[in-house]
Write a protein that holds these residues in place. Sequence first.
Motif, PDB file in Angstrom:
ATOM      1  N   ASN A 235       0.721  -1.293  -0.009  1.00  0.00           N
ATOM      2  CA  ASN A 235      -0.016  -0.004   0.137  1.00  0.00           C
ATOM      3  C   ASN A 235       0.737   1.450  -0.050  1.00  0.00           C
ATOM      4  O   ASN A 235       0.180   2.339  -0.370  1.00  0.00           O
ATOM      5  CB  ASN A 235      -0.845   0.179   1.122  1.00  0.00           C
ATOM      6  N   SER A 236       2.012   1.370   0.333  1.00  0.00           N
ATOM      7  CA  SER A 236       2.754   2.132   0.734  1.00  0.00           C
ATOM      8  C   SER A 236       3.165   3.042  -1.028  1.00  0.00           C
ATOM      9  O   SER A 236       3.448   4.140  -0.983  1.00  0.00           O
ATOM     10  CB  SER A 236       4.222   1.991   1.158  1.00  0.00           C
ATOM     11  N   GLU A 238       0.753   3.382  -3.381  1.00  0.00           N
ATOM     12  CA  GLU A 238      -0.167   3.973  -3.959  1.00  0.00           C
ATOM     13  C   GLU A 238      -0.186   5.336  -3.893  1.00  0.00           C
ATOM     14  O   GLU A 238      -0.555   6.200  -5.019  1.00  0.00           O
ATOM     15  CB  GLU A 238      -1.367   3.584  -3.144  1.00  0.00           C
ATOM     16  N   LYS A 239       0.303   6.219  -2.844  1.00  0.00           N
ATOM     17  CA  LYS A 239       0.563   7.493  -3.009  1.00  0.00           C
ATOM     18  C   LYS A 239       1.794   8.059  -3.585  1.00  0.00           C
ATOM     19  O   LYS A 239       1.968   9.425  -3.782  1.00  0.00           O
ATOM     20  CB  LYS A 239       0.395   7.969  -1.491  1.00  0.00           C
ATOM     21  N   ASN A 240       2.494   7.168  -4.199  1.00  0.00           N
ATOM     22  CA  ASN A 240       3.698   7.749  -4.664  1.00  0.00           C
ATOM     23  C   ASN A 240       3.718   7.266  -6.125  1.00  0.00           C
ATOM     24  O   ASN A 240       4.813   7.426  -6.789  1.00  0.00           O
ATOM     25  CB  ASN A 240       4.846   7.019  -3.983  1.00  0.00           C
ATOM     26  N   LYS A 259       7.397   8.655  -7.316  1.00  0.00           N
ATOM     27  CA  LYS A 259       7.948   9.816  -6.873  1.00  0.00           C
ATOM     28  C   LYS A 259       9.253   9.771  -6.179  1.00  0.00           C
ATOM     29  O   LYS A 259       9.576   8.714  -5.894  1.00  0.00           O
ATOM     30  CB  LYS A 259       6.871  10.488  -5.869  1.00  0.00           C
TER      31      LYS A 259
END
Length: 328
Positions: A235-236, A238-240, A259
């Motif tokens: 899940n880490s 997903e935002k990157n 990112k």
Amino acid sequence: MERHTLNHGKPLTLRFNFLFVPDVINLLSDHIANQIAAGEVIQRPASAVKEMLENAVDAGATEIQLVIKDAGKELIQVIDDGCGMSATDARMSFERHATSKIKDINDLFSIRTMGFRGEALASVAAVAQVEMKTRKADSEIGSRIVIEATEVKQQEPCATQPGTNLMVKNLFYNVPARRHFLKSNTTEFRHIVDEFTRVALAHPGVSFRLFHNGAEQYHLEKGKLKNRIVGLLGNSYEKNLVPVEEHTEFLNISGFIGKPDAATRTRGMQFFFINNRFIRSSYLHHALVQAYDGLIEKDAFPFYVLFLEIDPARVDVNVHPYQARGEV
């Protein structure tokens, strides 16, 4: 043999002795040839996993299960719902250079399938005990075949689900030196997960499950690439994830890059695919790393999952049996 000539008018006798050497070039038996090929194609359990998963994908499967025991040393099993095979094709699939993917030389320059050499199953069957059950969807009954070290032990009709259930047992049982040099179960299973990850990333439209020693490790539903990345890598990510999409006359590029915060100190989270085939390319990797110049530390590695779609005629994947290299 004697030959007469003259030496100042006197007859001279020369004697030639011919040594007859027997022919020494022999045609290798299929068994030996398959074992030699297996040494190149099947180097460890993960090699067999790669070939078996790609065969399932090429068969048009929408659901694939990978079952592992003892890090692949005891059992590697792939169950798919693909097209299945007739009894004749099931037997033929274990012959060297038997393939449904190439029919003439021109096909070699338009390859879109994962496998094409027709070496995989023959190589696996040369160094393992293999059992396969398979059935075509339009057939009422399937076929079961058992092979040990290239020798067909049994083939018979059987009841089975449409698709193919391939079991590889006791890998390298007849090559003790190769089995002895396998690494620990932890290391070998990590290599298996690496191959599973590459195939699953390349085919988000196919559901995958992975079991090891009876415990489910991954359950990946079919869906979009972003969901597949998160399901595999955590899940880490997903935002990157930053989407990438570019279309040109020469090629199309799609996928995700990470990112700068997603950069890591170790390799392993870099994935290039050409026409859905995972490749390693230091040239492409270097080009992408240059784009991160000044954004990440010098000894860090960016994350990316990028797909390049290009005319197959411009790509030579027939470079190495492992097929993780390609020339454009």
